[in-house]
Design a protein around this motif. Structure first.
Motif, PDB file in Angstrom:
ATOM      1  N   MET A  60      14.277  -5.194 -32.436  1.00  0.00           N
ATOM      2  CA  MET A  60      14.973  -4.374 -31.338  1.00  0.00           C
ATOM      3  C   MET A  60      15.852  -4.220 -30.970  1.00  0.00           C
ATOM      4  O   MET A  60      16.272  -2.802 -30.873  1.00  0.00           O
ATOM      5  CB  MET A  60      13.401  -5.193 -30.221  1.00  0.00           C
ATOM      6  CG  MET A  60      13.611  -4.398 -28.259  1.00  0.00           C
ATOM      7  SD  MET A  60      12.719  -4.875 -28.238  1.00  0.00           S
ATOM      8  CE  MET A  60      13.179  -5.790 -26.524  1.00  0.00           C
ATOM      9  N   LEU A  61      15.951  -5.395 -31.062  1.00  0.00           N
ATOM     10  CA  LEU A  61      18.066  -4.930 -30.343  1.00  0.00           C
ATOM     11  C   LEU A  61      18.489  -4.571 -31.818  1.00  0.00           C
ATOM     12  O   LEU A  61      18.492  -5.193 -33.190  1.00  0.00           O
ATOM     13  CB  LEU A  61      18.427  -6.347 -29.972  1.00  0.00           C
ATOM     14  CG  LEU A  61      18.331  -7.566 -29.428  1.00  0.00           C
ATOM     15  CD1 LEU A  61      19.062  -8.441 -29.297  1.00  0.00           C
ATOM     16  CD2 LEU A  61      18.389  -6.496 -28.133  1.00  0.00           C
ATOM     17  N   GLY A  62      20.132  -3.831 -31.468  1.00  0.00           N
ATOM     18  CA  GLY A  62      20.663  -2.576 -32.602  1.00  0.00           C
ATOM     19  C   GLY A  62      21.630  -3.903 -32.321  1.00  0.00           C
ATOM     20  O   GLY A  62      21.510  -4.846 -31.830  1.00  0.00           O
ATOM     21  N   ARG A  63      22.742  -2.964 -32.145  1.00  0.00           N
ATOM     22  CA  ARG A  63      24.140  -3.315 -32.218  1.00  0.00           C
ATOM     23  C   ARG A  63      24.732  -3.794 -30.628  1.00  0.00           C
ATOM     24  O   ARG A  63      23.607  -3.888 -30.197  1.00  0.00           O
ATOM     25  CB  ARG A  63      25.045  -2.252 -32.749  1.00  0.00           C
ATOM     26  CG  ARG A  63      24.600  -1.328 -34.043  1.00  0.00           C
ATOM     27  CD  ARG A  63      25.747   0.012 -34.421  1.00  0.00           C
ATOM     28  NE  ARG A  63      27.144  -0.598 -34.223  1.00  0.00           N
ATOM     29  CZ  ARG A  63      27.996  -0.389 -33.367  1.00  0.00           C
ATOM     30  NH1 ARG A  63      27.758  -0.434 -31.925  1.00  0.00           N
ATOM     31  NH2 ARG A  63      28.911  -0.692 -33.591  1.00  0.00           N
ATOM     32  N   VAL A  64      25.480  -4.827 -31.174  1.00  0.00           N
ATOM     33  CA  VAL A  64      25.957  -5.166 -29.909  1.00  0.00           C
ATOM     34  C   VAL A  64      27.345  -3.736 -29.261  1.00  0.00           C
ATOM     35  O   VAL A  64      28.513  -3.521 -29.794  1.00  0.00           O
ATOM     36  CB  VAL A  64      26.839  -6.231 -29.930  1.00  0.00           C
ATOM     37  CG1 VAL A  64      27.566  -6.836 -28.495  1.00  0.00           C
ATOM     38  CG2 VAL A  64      26.248  -7.472 -29.862  1.00  0.00           C
ATOM     39  N   ASN A  65      26.688  -3.241 -28.330  1.00  0.00           N
ATOM     40  CA  ASN A  65      27.577  -1.656 -28.154  1.00  0.00           C
ATOM     41  C   ASN A  65      28.475  -2.223 -27.627  1.00  0.00           C
ATOM     42  O   ASN A  65      29.871  -1.523 -27.939  1.00  0.00           O
ATOM     43  CB  ASN A  65      26.431  -1.128 -27.053  1.00  0.00           C
ATOM     44  CG  ASN A  65      27.703   0.082 -26.563  1.00  0.00           C
ATOM     45  OD1 ASN A  65      27.997  -0.079 -25.711  1.00  0.00           O
ATOM     46  ND2 ASN A  65      27.110   0.800 -27.431  1.00  0.00           N
ATOM     47  N   HIS A  66      28.541  -3.333 -26.822  1.00  0.00           N
ATOM     48  CA  HIS A  66      29.872  -3.610 -25.613  1.00  0.00           C
ATOM     49  C   HIS A  66      29.807  -5.448 -25.218  1.00  0.00           C
ATOM     50  O   HIS A  66      28.021  -5.356 -25.092  1.00  0.00           O
ATOM     51  CB  HIS A  66      30.176  -3.121 -24.686  1.00  0.00           C
ATOM     52  CG  HIS A  66      29.866  -3.000 -23.465  1.00  0.00           C
ATOM     53  ND1 HIS A  66      28.677  -1.238 -23.357  1.00  0.00           N
ATOM     54  CD2 HIS A  66      29.571  -3.228 -22.407  1.00  0.00           C
ATOM     55  CE1 HIS A  66      28.172  -1.431 -22.893  1.00  0.00           C
ATOM     56  NE2 HIS A  66      28.482  -2.859 -21.870  1.00  0.00           N
ATOM     57  N   ILE A  67      30.319  -5.781 -25.127  1.00  0.00           N
ATOM     58  CA  ILE A  67      30.689  -7.214 -24.258  1.00  0.00           C
ATOM     59  C   ILE A  67      31.397  -7.067 -22.531  1.00  0.00           C
ATOM     60  O   ILE A  67      32.629  -6.463 -23.356  1.00  0.00           O
ATOM     61  CB  ILE A  67      31.308  -8.495 -25.202  1.00  0.00           C
ATOM     62  CG1 ILE A  67      30.357  -8.563 -26.233  1.00  0.00           C
ATOM     63  CG2 ILE A  67      31.247  -9.323 -23.820  1.00  0.00           C
ATOM     64  CD1 ILE A  67      31.290  -7.890 -27.598  1.00  0.00           C
ATOM     65  N   ALA A  68      31.439  -7.182 -21.435  1.00  0.00           N
ATOM     66  CA  ALA A  68      32.028  -6.775 -20.661  1.00  0.00           C
ATOM     67  C   ALA A  68      32.478  -7.780 -20.493  1.00  0.00           C
ATOM     68  O   ALA A  68      31.980  -8.667 -19.798  1.00  0.00           O
ATOM     69  CB  ALA A  68      30.723  -6.029 -19.740  1.00  0.00           C
ATOM     70  N   ILE A  69      33.624  -7.424 -19.743  1.00  0.00           N
ATOM     71  CA  ILE A  69      34.157  -8.704 -19.127  1.00  0.00           C
ATOM     72  C   ILE A  69      34.643  -8.367 -17.432  1.00  0.00           C
ATOM     73  O   ILE A  69      35.224  -6.750 -17.680  1.00  0.00           O
ATOM     74  CB  ILE A  69      35.833  -9.496 -19.687  1.00  0.00           C
ATOM     75  CG1 ILE A  69      35.193  -9.946 -21.229  1.00  0.00           C
ATOM     76  CG2 ILE A  69      36.477 -10.404 -19.198  1.00  0.00           C
ATOM     77  CD1 ILE A  69      35.931 -10.440 -21.665  1.00  0.00           C
ATOM     78  N   ALA A  70      34.214  -8.807 -16.495  1.00  0.00           N
ATOM     79  CA  ALA A  70      35.323  -8.186 -14.972  1.00  0.00           C
ATOM     80  C   ALA A  70      36.649  -9.225 -15.013  1.00  0.00           C
ATOM     81  O   ALA A  70      36.746 -10.041 -15.378  1.00  0.00           O
ATOM     82  CB  ALA A  70      34.348  -9.085 -13.833  1.00  0.00           C
ATOM     83  N   VAL A  71      36.927  -8.499 -14.592  1.00  0.00           N
ATOM     84  CA  VAL A  71      38.311  -8.778 -14.012  1.00  0.00           C
ATOM     85  C   VAL A  71      39.252  -8.677 -12.645  1.00  0.00           C
ATOM     86  O   VAL A  71      38.553  -7.258 -12.176  1.00  0.00           O
ATOM     87  CB  VAL A  71      39.516  -8.019 -15.380  1.00  0.00           C
ATOM     88  CG1 VAL A  71      39.118  -8.512 -16.901  1.00  0.00           C
ATOM     89  CG2 VAL A  71      40.137  -6.306 -15.416  1.00  0.00           C
ATOM     90  N   PRO A  72      40.253  -8.625 -12.107  1.00  0.00           N
ATOM     91  CA  PRO A  72      40.449  -8.797 -10.806  1.00  0.00           C
ATOM     92  C   PRO A  72      41.822  -7.310 -10.778  1.00  0.00           C
ATOM     93  O   PRO A  72      41.552  -6.850 -10.174  1.00  0.00           O
ATOM     94  CB  PRO A  72      40.873  -9.414 -10.030  1.00  0.00           C
ATOM     95  CG  PRO A  72      41.192 -10.945 -11.264  1.00  0.00           C
ATOM     96  CD  PRO A  72      40.664 -10.678 -12.814  1.00  0.00           C
ATOM     97  N   ASP A  73      42.167  -7.446 -11.742  1.00  0.00           N
ATOM     98  CA  ASP A  73      43.244  -6.356 -12.350  1.00  0.00           C
ATOM     99  C   ASP A  73      43.189  -5.876 -13.235  1.00  0.00           C
ATOM    100  O   ASP A  73      44.106  -6.098 -14.520  1.00  0.00           O
ATOM    101  CB  ASP A  73      44.346  -6.980 -11.832  1.00  0.00           C
ATOM    102  CG  ASP A  73      45.876  -5.937 -11.484  1.00  0.00           C
ATOM    103  OD1 ASP A  73      45.769  -5.321 -11.789  1.00  0.00           O
ATOM    104  OD2 ASP A  73      47.228  -7.035 -11.005  1.00  0.00           O
TER     105      ASP A  73
END
Lengths: 134, 134
Positions: free
Chosen positions: B1-14
Motif C-alpha cells: 500500500m505505501l509507496g514513496r516517502v513524499n516528504h518528511i515534515a519538520i516544524a520550525v519556529p523561524d
C-alpha cells in the motif's frame, strides 16, 4: 553537501507490534529484525520505493534510545539520516559553522557498516541529524 | 500500500533561520518560501536527491502546528508523508484494521494540491502519518 535521505528512524517500544503495523496495516515490505548489540538497538527496515524507515527497539541496558522512549513511551520519530560523500569534510564544514557534532567528533561505524556522525538537535530545529558516508 | 516517502515534515519556529541552516550549513537546495494560508503554514522545501524535507512555520492564528511548537519550542520532526495510489482504498483498509483517520475521514486537498489524509499518531508508534494520493 547533503545527498539522499538514507533513512528516517522511528523509535518504538515493541518491535513485533510495530512490524505488524507497518507490514499488515500499512502494507509495506518489512525486513527481518536484526539485533545490533554494539549499537544498543534491534532494528527492522521498512523498505519503501525511494528510501527506508528504520524501526528501532532498545537492546541492552545502555541503549541510546532509552531516554527518548522514556519521554515518548509510545515511540516517535527519532532522527533523520542523510548521505554525504565525505564525512570528514562535512564534519569540518559543520564545526566551522558552529554546529555541534555529538560524541568525540570522530565518525563511528554505523548500523550499515559505514562511517556515521550525529549532529546536535538543538542546532537543527530540534531534529537529531545523522550523516552517513556512502 | 505505501509507496514513496513524499516528504518528511519538520516544524520550525523561524523559517528564515531554518532556511539558512539547511542551505548554508547543510548545503542543501532550498526552495522559496510559500505561504499557504488555507493550511495555516508557510513552507519551504529542502530538495534532496530522493525525497524532500518540508520545513513548516505557523501561519495565522489557527495553525495546525501551533500546539506542536508550543510543546517543542525549538521545532522537531512533525510528520512523515507516504504516497499511495488509491487514498480511499487505503483509508477503508486502515479503518477496517482499527486505525483512526483524523478529521471527518474524507481526504482534503493537501499542500501539493493532491488528496491527503492524516492518521492518528497513537496508532503508529507516536508518528503522525500523512497519506497523499499521487
Amino acid at each position: 553537501m547533503l545527498g539522499r535521505v538514507n533513512h528516517i528512524a522511528i523509535a518504538v517500544p515493541d518491535l513485533v507490534s510495530a512490524t505488524t503495523t507497518y507490514r499488515d496495516t500499512l502494507g509495506a515490505r518489512v525486513s527481518q529484525a536484526q539485533r545490533l548489540p554494539e549499537h544498543g538497538v534491534t532494528v527492522v527496515f521498512v523498505e519503501l520505493a525511494n528510501t527506508k524507515v528504520e524501526l528501532l527497539e532498545p537492546l541492552g541496558e545502555d541503549s541510546p534510545i532509552a531516554a527518548f522512549l522514556a519521554k515518548n513511551p509510545s515511540g516517535g520519530m527519532h532522527h533523520i539520516c542523510y548521505e554525504v560523500d565525505d564525512i570528514l569534510g562535512a564534519r569540518d564544514r559543520l564545526k566551522a559553522s558552529g554546529a555541534r557534532v555529538l560524541g568525540d567528533g570522530e565518525p563511528k561505524t554505523g548500523a550499515h557498516g559505514k562511517p556515521v556522525l550525529f549532529l546536535h538537535p538543538k542546532d537543527f530545529n530540534g531534529t537529531l541529524v545523522e550523516l552517513e558516508q556512502v
